[in-house]
Design a protein around this motif. Structure first.
Motif, PDB file in Angstrom:
ATOM      1  N   TYR A  98      14.267   6.809 -14.545  1.00  0.00           N
ATOM      2  CA  TYR A  98      12.887   6.378 -14.393  1.00  0.00           C
ATOM      3  C   TYR A  98      12.231   7.098 -13.216  1.00  0.00           C
ATOM      4  N   PRO A  99      10.929   7.334 -13.305  1.00  0.00           N
ATOM      5  CA  PRO A  99      10.237   7.960 -12.176  1.00  0.00           C
ATOM      6  C   PRO A  99      10.173   7.003 -10.992  1.00  0.00           C
ATOM      7  N   THR A 100      10.054   7.559  -9.801  1.00  0.00           N
ATOM      8  CA  THR A 100       9.985   6.738  -8.585  1.00  0.00           C
ATOM      9  C   THR A 100       8.556   6.267  -8.367  1.00  0.00           C
ATOM     10  N   ILE A 101       8.123   5.357  -9.233  1.00  0.00           N
ATOM     11  CA  ILE A 101       6.792   4.764  -9.127  1.00  0.00           C
ATOM     12  C   ILE A 101       6.916   3.268  -9.352  1.00  0.00           C
ATOM     13  N   HIS A 102       5.928   2.516  -8.888  1.00  0.00           N
ATOM     14  CA  HIS A 102       5.993   1.058  -8.996  1.00  0.00           C
ATOM     15  C   HIS A 102       4.645   0.470  -9.419  1.00  0.00           C
ATOM     16  N   ASP A 103       3.755   1.303  -9.917  1.00  0.00           N
ATOM     17  CA  ASP A 103       2.414   0.874 -10.331  1.00  0.00           C
ATOM     18  C   ASP A 103       2.170   1.405 -11.736  1.00  0.00           C
ATOM     19  N   ILE A 104       2.153   0.491 -12.726  1.00  0.00           N
ATOM     20  CA  ILE A 104       2.053   0.883 -14.128  1.00  0.00           C
ATOM     21  C   ILE A 104       0.848   0.195 -14.774  1.00  0.00           C
ATOM     22  N   THR A 105       0.115   0.933 -15.597  1.00  0.00           N
ATOM     23  CA  THR A 105      -1.063   0.379 -16.248  1.00  0.00           C
ATOM     24  C   THR A 105      -1.192   0.898 -17.678  1.00  0.00           C
ATOM     25  N   THR A 106      -1.909   0.136 -18.497  1.00  0.00           N
ATOM     26  CA  THR A 106      -2.174   0.578 -19.865  1.00  0.00           C
ATOM     27  C   THR A 106      -3.387   1.496 -19.939  1.00  0.00           C
ATOM     28  N   ASP A 107      -4.143   1.562 -18.864  1.00  0.00           N
ATOM     29  CA  ASP A 107      -5.341   2.409 -18.824  1.00  0.00           C
ATOM     30  C   ASP A 107      -5.238   3.336 -17.614  1.00  0.00           C
ATOM     31  N   THR A 108      -4.752   4.541 -17.839  1.00  0.00           N
ATOM     32  CA  THR A 108      -4.573   5.479 -16.726  1.00  0.00           C
ATOM     33  C   THR A 108      -5.880   6.164 -16.332  1.00  0.00           C
ATOM     34  N   ASP A 109      -6.907   6.067 -17.180  1.00  0.00           N
ATOM     35  CA  ASP A 109      -8.207   6.650 -16.836  1.00  0.00           C
ATOM     36  C   ASP A 109      -9.022   5.714 -15.947  1.00  0.00           C
ATOM     37  N   GLU A 110      -8.952   4.428 -16.256  1.00  0.00           N
ATOM     38  CA  GLU A 110      -9.683   3.428 -15.477  1.00  0.00           C
ATOM     39  C   GLU A 110      -8.812   2.176 -15.331  1.00  0.00           C
ATOM     40  N   PRO A 111      -7.809   2.229 -14.449  1.00  0.00           N
ATOM     41  CA  PRO A 111      -6.883   1.100 -14.308  1.00  0.00           C
ATOM     42  C   PRO A 111      -7.605  -0.186 -13.905  1.00  0.00           C
ATOM     43  N   PRO A 112      -7.161  -1.319 -14.406  1.00  0.00           N
ATOM     44  CA  PRO A 112      -7.746  -2.599 -13.977  1.00  0.00           C
ATOM     45  C   PRO A 112      -7.571  -2.787 -12.473  1.00  0.00           C
ATOM     46  N   LEU A 113      -8.560  -3.385 -11.834  1.00  0.00           N
ATOM     47  CA  LEU A 113      -8.527  -3.600 -10.392  1.00  0.00           C
ATOM     48  C   LEU A 113      -8.217  -5.059 -10.077  1.00  0.00           C
ATOM     49  N   PHE A 114      -7.408  -5.262  -9.056  1.00  0.00           N
ATOM     50  CA  PHE A 114      -7.094  -6.611  -8.604  1.00  0.00           C
ATOM     51  C   PHE A 114      -8.249  -7.153  -7.760  1.00  0.00           C
ATOM     52  N   VAL A 115      -8.405  -8.460  -7.797  1.00  0.00           N
ATOM     53  CA  VAL A 115      -9.439  -9.129  -7.011  1.00  0.00           C
ATOM     54  C   VAL A 115      -8.820  -9.906  -5.849  1.00  0.00           C
ATOM     55  N   MET A 116      -7.798 -10.721  -6.163  1.00  0.00           N
ATOM     56  CA  MET A 116      -7.207 -11.600  -5.161  1.00  0.00           C
ATOM     57  C   MET A 116      -5.791 -11.188  -4.749  1.00  0.00           C
ATOM     58  N   ALA A 117      -5.243 -10.173  -5.368  1.00  0.00           N
ATOM     59  CA  ALA A 117      -3.843  -9.819  -5.120  1.00  0.00           C
ATOM     60  C   ALA A 117      -3.577  -9.401  -3.680  1.00  0.00           C
ATOM     61  N   GLU A 118      -4.549  -8.735  -3.059  1.00  0.00           N
ATOM     62  CA  GLU A 118      -4.348  -8.256  -1.685  1.00  0.00           C
ATOM     63  C   GLU A 118      -3.996  -9.417  -0.763  1.00  0.00           C
ATOM     64  N   GLN A 119      -4.666 -10.546  -0.925  1.00  0.00           N
ATOM     65  CA  GLN A 119      -4.383 -11.716  -0.099  1.00  0.00           C
ATOM     66  C   GLN A 119      -3.030 -12.318  -0.438  1.00  0.00           C
ATOM     67  N   ALA A 120      -2.679 -12.324  -1.718  1.00  0.00           N
ATOM     68  CA  ALA A 120      -1.422 -12.929  -2.151  1.00  0.00           C
ATOM     69  C   ALA A 120      -0.215 -12.093  -1.736  1.00  0.00           C
ATOM     70  N   ARG A 121      -0.379 -10.766  -1.681  1.00  0.00           N
ATOM     71  CA  ARG A 121       0.736  -9.866  -1.435  1.00  0.00           C
ATOM     72  C   ARG A 121       1.153  -9.807   0.037  1.00  0.00           C
ATOM     73  N   GLY A 122       0.217  -9.899   0.943  1.00  0.00           N
ATOM     74  CA  GLY A 122       0.572  -9.806   2.349  1.00  0.00           C
ATOM     75  C   GLY A 122       0.490  -8.379   2.865  1.00  0.00           C
ATOM     76  N   PRO A 123       0.466  -8.215   4.203  1.00  0.00           N
ATOM     77  CA  PRO A 123       0.227  -6.902   4.815  1.00  0.00           C
ATOM     78  C   PRO A 123       1.365  -5.905   4.671  1.00  0.00           C
ATOM     79  N   ASP A 124       2.585  -6.377   4.417  1.00  0.00           N
ATOM     80  CA  ASP A 124       3.740  -5.473   4.348  1.00  0.00           C
ATOM     81  C   ASP A 124       4.040  -4.997   2.932  1.00  0.00           C
ATOM     82  N   SER A 125       3.210  -5.367   1.993  1.00  0.00           N
ATOM     83  CA  SER A 125       3.453  -4.992   0.593  1.00  0.00           C
ATOM     84  C   SER A 125       2.950  -3.579   0.303  1.00  0.00           C
ATOM     85  N   ASN A 126       3.369  -3.049  -0.844  1.00  0.00           N
ATOM     86  CA  ASN A 126       2.875  -1.747  -1.290  1.00  0.00           C
ATOM     87  C   ASN A 126       1.359  -1.787  -1.457  1.00  0.00           C
ATOM     88  N   THR A 127       0.734  -0.647  -1.251  1.00  0.00           N
ATOM     89  CA  THR A 127      -0.709  -0.565  -1.420  1.00  0.00           C
ATOM     90  C   THR A 127      -1.103  -0.737  -2.890  1.00  0.00           C
TER      91      THR A 127
END
Length: 240
Positions: A98-127
């Motif tokens: 597998y490739p060394t990636i951790h961000d997968i989407t069904t729309d590679t042209d215009e990936p869906p954007l998160f709204v509240m995930a940044e707060q849920a993930r915390g400062p030490d999480s992946n961007t």
């Protein structure tokens, strides 16, 4: 006076001690990961499974040596201690390329954007920023991954998506029917790693289009987990 067979050689004994230690370290690494200390946990886990594999090889060598024949029962017991870690090591090797990636989407042209995930993930999480190189790697690794077209109207598709998310036991932390956005977190069963998912629902003539994005909170690669998660949702969603 003790017989020569009553006391095992130091190499046999230490192989057993270390094999038992590697076996006991495995649950410690899992518990450490579940408390959030995932970096040291993964290091400890890697040491345990690699150490178990090396010790099993040593035990096999000792087992076939004629001068160790008197202590083959001891050596066999040592091998039993090493088997769990070795099996986990083999499983990791057979996980796939597998490739060394951790961000997968069904729309590679215009990936869906998160709204509240940044707060849920915390400062030490992946961007959550979109990385062009990850998009390119995903297109090569998962060319078949695409959005889900449904005959359901957007509102009905939203309701069905909520049902599927709950069936998959993802924890919903944001839903916006007007924007067609659902955000949830999936916790892995073994190490309790958390991966965030956003589902975007848009209207289509005669139905709706669902796109998903799944992003790991920690780690550089996901060993295919995010793509499998998206495919699990698509497989569980009827009316496509």
């Amino acid at each position: 006076m003790e017989s020569s067979s009553s006391k095992a050689p130091r190499l046999v004994n230490w192989t057993g001690y270390l094999s038992l230690a590697m076996l006991l370290i495995l649950p410690v690494s899992v518990l450490a990961a579940r408390t959030g200390a995932w970096q040291p946990a993964l290091l400890i886990y890697a040491i345990a499974i690699l150490g178990s594999t090396l010790l099993l090889v040593v035990a096999i060598v000792l087992l076939v040596m004629p001068r160790m024949a008197a202590w083959r029962t001891n050596i066999t017991l040592n091998m039993l201690f090493s088997f769990p870690g070795t099996l986990l090591f083999i499983t990791m090797l057979n996980a796939g390329d597998y490739p060394t990636i951790h961000d997968i989407t069904t729309d590679t042209d215009e990936p869906p954007l998160f709204v509240m995930a940044e707060q849920a993930r915390g400062p030490d999480s992946n961007t959550l920023a979109i990385k062009p190189d990850s998009i390119l790697q995903q297109r090569d690794a998962y060319p078949e991954l695409s959005g889900l077209e449904s005959s359901l109207a957007p509102s009905a598709a939203f309701d069905r998506a909520l049902v599927v998310v709950r069936e998959l036991e993802w924890e919903i932390y944001h839903e916006d029917r007007g924007a067609g956005i659902i955000e949830a977190v999936d916790t892995t069963s073994f190490m309790a790693f958390k991966d965030d998912v956003v589902i975007r629902i848009r209207p289509l003539p005669g139905g709706s289009l669902l796109d998903l994005r799944s992003v790991s909170r920690v780690g550089k690669g996901d060993i295919g987990a995010n793509a499998k998660r998206i495919n699990a949702f698509i497989a569980a969603f009827p009316g496509s």
